[in-house]
Design an enzyme around this catalytic site. Structure first.
Site, PDB file in Angstrom:
ATOM      1  N   ARG A   1       7.931  12.661   4.449  1.00 42.40           N
ATOM      2  CA  ARG A   1       6.957  12.771   3.352  1.00 42.40           C
ATOM      3  C   ARG A   1       6.304  14.156   3.378  1.00 42.40           C
ATOM      4  O   ARG A   1       6.049  14.761   2.336  1.00 42.40           O
ATOM      5  CB  ARG A   1       5.873  11.700   3.495  1.00 42.40           C
ATOM      6  CG  ARG A   1       6.398  10.297   3.310  1.00 42.40           C
ATOM      7  CD  ARG A   1       5.266   9.280   3.396  1.00 42.40           C
ATOM      8  NE  ARG A   1       5.817   7.948   3.449  1.00 42.40           N
ATOM      9  CZ  ARG A   1       5.643   7.089   4.454  1.00 42.40           C
ATOM     10  NH1 ARG A   1       4.893   7.398   5.492  1.00 42.40           N
ATOM     11  NH2 ARG A   1       6.205   5.900   4.405  1.00 42.40           N
TER      12      ARG A   1
ATOM     13  N   ASP B   1      14.509   5.690  -1.259  1.00 46.88           N
ATOM     14  CA  ASP B   1      14.257   5.167   0.097  1.00 46.88           C
ATOM     15  C   ASP B   1      14.378   3.640   0.068  1.00 46.88           C
ATOM     16  O   ASP B   1      13.379   2.929   0.235  1.00 46.88           O
ATOM     17  CB  ASP B   1      12.869   5.612   0.572  1.00 46.88           C
ATOM     18  CG  ASP B   1      12.586   5.166   1.993  1.00 46.88           C
ATOM     19  OD1 ASP B   1      13.549   4.961   2.760  1.00 46.88           O
ATOM     20  OD2 ASP B   1      11.392   5.021   2.334  1.00 46.88           O
TER      21      ASP B   1
ATOM     22  N   ASP C   1       8.914   0.306  -7.803  1.00 47.55           N
ATOM     23  CA  ASP C   1       9.277  -0.706  -6.806  1.00 47.55           C
ATOM     24  C   ASP C   1       9.422  -2.047  -7.527  1.00 47.55           C
ATOM     25  O   ASP C   1       8.726  -2.317  -8.504  1.00 47.55           O
ATOM     26  CB  ASP C   1       8.211  -0.801  -5.708  1.00 47.55           C
ATOM     27  CG  ASP C   1       8.746  -1.453  -4.435  1.00 47.55           C
ATOM     28  OD1 ASP C   1       8.948  -0.745  -3.443  1.00 47.55           O
ATOM     29  OD2 ASP C   1       8.970  -2.696  -4.446  1.00 47.55           O
TER      30      ASP C   1
ATOM     31  N   CYS D   1      18.059   3.319   6.028  1.00 42.61           N
ATOM     32  CA  CYS D   1      17.522   2.833   7.301  1.00 42.61           C
ATOM     33  C   CYS D   1      18.432   1.752   7.875  1.00 42.61           C
ATOM     34  O   CYS D   1      18.008   0.982   8.737  1.00 42.61           O
ATOM     35  CB  CYS D   1      16.086   2.349   7.140  1.00 42.61           C
ATOM     36  SG  CYS D   1      15.918   1.055   5.930  1.00 42.61           S
TER      37      CYS D   1
ATOM     38  N   PHE E   1      11.875   2.986  -4.850  1.00 36.85           N
ATOM     39  CA  PHE E   1      11.680   2.093  -3.696  1.00 36.85           C
ATOM     40  C   PHE E   1      10.408   2.551  -2.965  1.00 36.85           C
ATOM     41  O   PHE E   1      10.419   2.875  -1.789  1.00 36.85           O
ATOM     42  CB  PHE E   1      12.887   2.125  -2.751  1.00 36.85           C
ATOM     43  CG  PHE E   1      14.203   1.850  -3.423  1.00 36.85           C
ATOM     44  CD1 PHE E   1      14.638   0.540  -3.603  1.00 36.85           C
ATOM     45  CD2 PHE E   1      15.010   2.893  -3.878  1.00 36.85           C
ATOM     46  CE1 PHE E   1      15.857   0.274  -4.226  1.00 36.85           C
ATOM     47  CE2 PHE E   1      16.225   2.637  -4.500  1.00 36.85           C
ATOM     48  CZ  PHE E   1      16.661   1.329  -4.667  1.00 36.85           C
TER      49      PHE E   1
END
Ligand code: SAH
Length: 387
Positions: free
Chosen positions: A204, A290, A242, A330, A220
């Protein structure tokens, strides 16, 4: 003789333990002297020599999680765990001042800190603790005493994967903290992860450096971590997207905590696949992707790869000339190499010349034991679409 029951490995199955890999799977075990969940055991080769010490779990294919290696068997008492917790604490004390200012970070990263099965995140004077199996669960009192000795008094605990977390004493509605002088709040009880995605802090901060004068789409978004950093970096407009209503509400609440941010901030509750598909060309200068882990298992990797590729392709097509794509995975099962291949083939299909500017990963408060590569899960790329 050692004080703990033994777990004997099948012949030829010692190699991983000798290389300090902390997991023993059921298929490697020939015989056990206990069936007690959470028992401390010594893992032995077929002739009875001790190779390591760990926690036994009769219910999981991951039968033993090792926290100590070598023939010497440690005295596993409160002092033993306190020393490990103190080592994890000291590591953060040493490294965090060298990085993005924050009062929220991961204090214990399971195997990466030699404490398998234990996740501990600090949010200023509060902490969120996960002890989801019987061995680690027995350490609750020791971890709580340790945290209190460090002035961290409000503690939320999750004691099993299928039980919700709960505050130990006085409940808090939310934890408040700062990353890079941006203010955030999150709720460890109904949030995702332990309340916040602490692992994206450095990434970030990188986005913030590129954001001045730019329009940014934060896909996201969860609670707006990336989007609000972009505003703090001088972005003129930011949209956080989101699918979850709670996440969108958290974005708005977090935005209000930062009244000095001057750019235009918009939130959208939408499926990002759909949202990206509908974006016109030249929609933004920077797009962040993300998503949650698309591949939760090895079997899901092919499908996940298609998902990562689709969103990267859509985003690359929508960027203005010279625009940047911050794309992340991730999924532990999608490694760095595969993730690059996915992103690069998306770029080829988007028909744009693309440069690779950064390769990103989890920050050092999420350390990886080199003997446990599974601990390295977060990967990201910054790609620049030239024209
Ligand atoms: N970028 C965030 C973390 C994202 S976690 C941060 O910096 O903190 C993944 C988020 O994706 C979750 O908030 C989840 O609600 C959201 N999500 C999952 N599937 C989605 C979809 N199809 N479209 C949009 N959001 C989705």
């Amino acid at each position: 003789m050692h004080p703990y029951p033994s777990v004997f490995l099948k012949s030829g199955k010692e190699r991983a333990v000798l290389r300090h890999h902390p997991w023993v799977f059921s298929g490697a075990v020939s015989r056990t002297e206990t069936e007690s969940d959470g028992a401390i055991v010594c893992v032995c080769n077929p002739s009875g020599e001790v190779l390591g010490t760990g926690w036994y779990n009769p219910h999981s294919p991951l039968r033993v999680r090792l926290f100590h290696f070598g023939t010497e068997v440690p005295r596993v008492d409160a002092a033993y765990w306190q020393a490990k917790l103190e080592a994890a604490w000291q590591l953060r004390e040493t490294i965090l001042p060298l990085h993005t200012p924050t009062n929220a970070y991961r204090l214990v990263h399971a195997e990466g800190d030699g404490l398998p099965g234990i996740i501990l995140d600090r949010y200023a004077q509060a902490a969120s603790l996960q002890l989801r199996s019987a061995g680690p669960r027995a350490l609750l009192g020791i971890v709580v005493d340790f945290l209190r000795s460090k002035g961290i008094t409000r503690i939320a605990v999750q004691e099993a994967e299928d039980t919700p977390p709960a505050w130990l004493d006085e409940a808090l509605d939310e934890v408040v903290f700062e990353e890079n002088d941006v203010h955030f709040a999150a709720n460890p009880l109904d949030g995702q992860k332990t309340g916040w995605f602490l692992d994206q802090r450095e990434n970030r901060a990188l986005l913030r450096r590129y954001a001045s004068g730019k329009s940014v789409i934060d896909c996201f978004s969860y609670g707006g971590g990336f989007g609000l950093h972009a505003l703090a970096g001088g972005a003129t407009e930011v949209t956080s997207v989101d699918i979850s209503e709670r996440a969108v509400a958290l974005c708005q609440a977090n935005h209000q905590r930062n009244p000095k941010l001057s750019g235009k901030y918009t939130t959208r509750q939408a499926d990002c696949f759909q949202y990206l598909r509908e974006l016109p060309a030249h929609a933004a200068d920077i797009i962040v992707l993300d998503p949650p882990a698309f591949a939760k298992s090895e079997r899901a990797v092919d499908r996940a790869a298609r998902g990562y590729k689709d969103i990267a392709w859509l985003a690359l097509k929508a960027l203005r000339p010279g625009g940047l794509l911050f794309t992340f995975s991730c999924s532990q099962h999608v490694d760095n190499y595969l993730f690059r291949q996915i992103a690069f083939s998306a770029a080829v299909d988007a028909g744009r010349p693309v440069q690779l500017l950064h390769q990103l990963h989890q920050p050092p408060d999420h350390p990886v034991s080199i003997y446990h590569p599974e601990g390295e899960y977060l990967k990201g790329l910054v790609l620049r679409a030239e024209d």
